[in-house]
Design a protein around this motif. Structure first.
Motif, PDB file in Angstrom:
ATOM      1  N   ASP A 123      -5.284 -13.737  -3.045  1.00 23.59           N
ATOM      2  CA  ASP A 123      -6.524 -12.735  -3.408  1.00 23.59           C
ATOM      3  C   ASP A 123      -6.388 -11.670  -2.567  1.00 23.59           C
ATOM      4  N   SER A 124      -6.156 -11.924  -0.885  1.00 24.02           N
ATOM      5  CA  SER A 124      -6.093 -10.881  -0.086  1.00 24.02           C
ATOM      6  C   SER A 124      -4.704  -9.956  -0.671  1.00 24.02           C
ATOM      7  N   GLN A 125      -3.681 -10.479  -0.920  1.00 25.47           N
ATOM      8  CA  GLN A 125      -2.383  -9.418  -1.290  1.00 25.47           C
ATOM      9  C   GLN A 125      -2.826  -8.900  -2.567  1.00 25.47           C
ATOM     10  N   LEU A 126      -3.505  -9.414  -3.487  1.00 26.09           N
ATOM     11  CA  LEU A 126      -4.084  -8.804  -4.706  1.00 26.09           C
ATOM     12  C   LEU A 126      -5.073  -7.481  -4.503  1.00 26.09           C
ATOM     13  N   ALA A 127      -5.819  -7.537  -3.589  1.00 23.12           N
ATOM     14  CA  ALA A 127      -6.811  -6.634  -2.875  1.00 23.12           C
ATOM     15  C   ALA A 127      -6.270  -5.585  -2.245  1.00 23.12           C
ATOM     16  N   THR A 128      -5.213  -5.976  -1.662  1.00 20.51           N
ATOM     17  CA  THR A 128      -4.457  -5.042  -0.842  1.00 20.51           C
ATOM     18  C   THR A 128      -3.608  -4.071  -1.740  1.00 20.51           C
ATOM     19  N   ARG A 143      -1.908 -13.112 -12.423  1.00 21.77           N
ATOM     20  CA  ARG A 143      -2.401 -13.970 -11.287  1.00 21.77           C
ATOM     21  C   ARG A 143      -2.040 -15.551 -11.530  1.00 21.77           C
ATOM     22  N   GLU A 192      -1.722  -1.702  -4.000  1.00 23.24           N
ATOM     23  CA  GLU A 192      -2.047  -0.423  -4.753  1.00 23.24           C
ATOM     24  C   GLU A 192      -0.672   0.072  -5.703  1.00 23.24           C
ATOM     25  N   ARG A 200       0.751  -1.169   0.087  1.00 25.08           N
ATOM     26  CA  ARG A 200      -0.035  -0.134   0.023  1.00 25.08           C
ATOM     27  C   ARG A 200       0.835   1.168  -0.094  1.00 25.08           C
TER      28      ARG A 200
END
Length: 165
Positions: free
Chosen positions: A127-132, A106, A134, A83
């Motif tokens: 997926d949580s890493q990709l969502a986080t 991915r 920026e 981030r």
């Protein structure tokens, strides 16, 4: 002679090759290398190993430790720095930090994670890493697709870092 003022963070999601590429770049540039994974507190490692994503509060002391290493030794650090606020924290701690954001499709990252053994970060957190994540903002550094071989990725990274010859 080592350049103790150069501070480069090789960043990206788990499985993108931060540690491998960062260590190779450090060797090529004669700079110290630190893998920020080694600076995680035991509680963070246990949480990730259990398949639980870290929170910002979990990351704060870890990012402080990474910032101290960058400030004290310079060099190259492999750190997710997902981030903007995390990258800002590293810059506040260590001054002129540049980021090299490693990316790949991915599916390729998932394959790499599935093949990796002995790492505390399970593939189920992809997926949580990709969502986080920026993307880098203006003037933060470079983005490099690392879909190629390690040697191809090293050569491409060195071209970015050293600029046009």
């Amino acid at each position: 002679m080592r350049d103790s003022t150069r501070r480069l963070v090789v960043m990206g999601i788990s499985g993108c090759g931060k540690s491998s590429l960062g260590a190779a770049l450090a060797k090529a540039l004669d700079l110290p290398f630190t893998d920020a994974d080694d600076l995680h507190p035991a509680a963070n490692r246990a949480k990730m190993a259990a398949g639980q994503p870290l929170t910002d509060d979990d990351r704060l002391p870890w990012l402080a430790a990474v910032g101290k290493v960058l400030a004290a030794h310079g060099g190259i650090v492999a750190c997710s720095a997902l981030r903007q606020t995390y990258r800002d924290q590293l810059r506040r701690a260590a001054g002129g930090v540049t980021f090299l954001h490693l990316t790949a499709p991915r599916g390729l990252i998932a394959q790499r994670l599935a093949a990796r053994q002995g790492h505390f970060m399970p593939a189920l957190l992809l997926d949580s890493q990709l969502a986080t994540l920026e993307p880098l903002g203006p003037n933060e550094g470079w983005t490099l697709d690392v879909s190629g071989s390690l040697s191809e990725n090293i050569a491409a990274a060195l071209r970015l870092i050293d600029g046009p010859s």
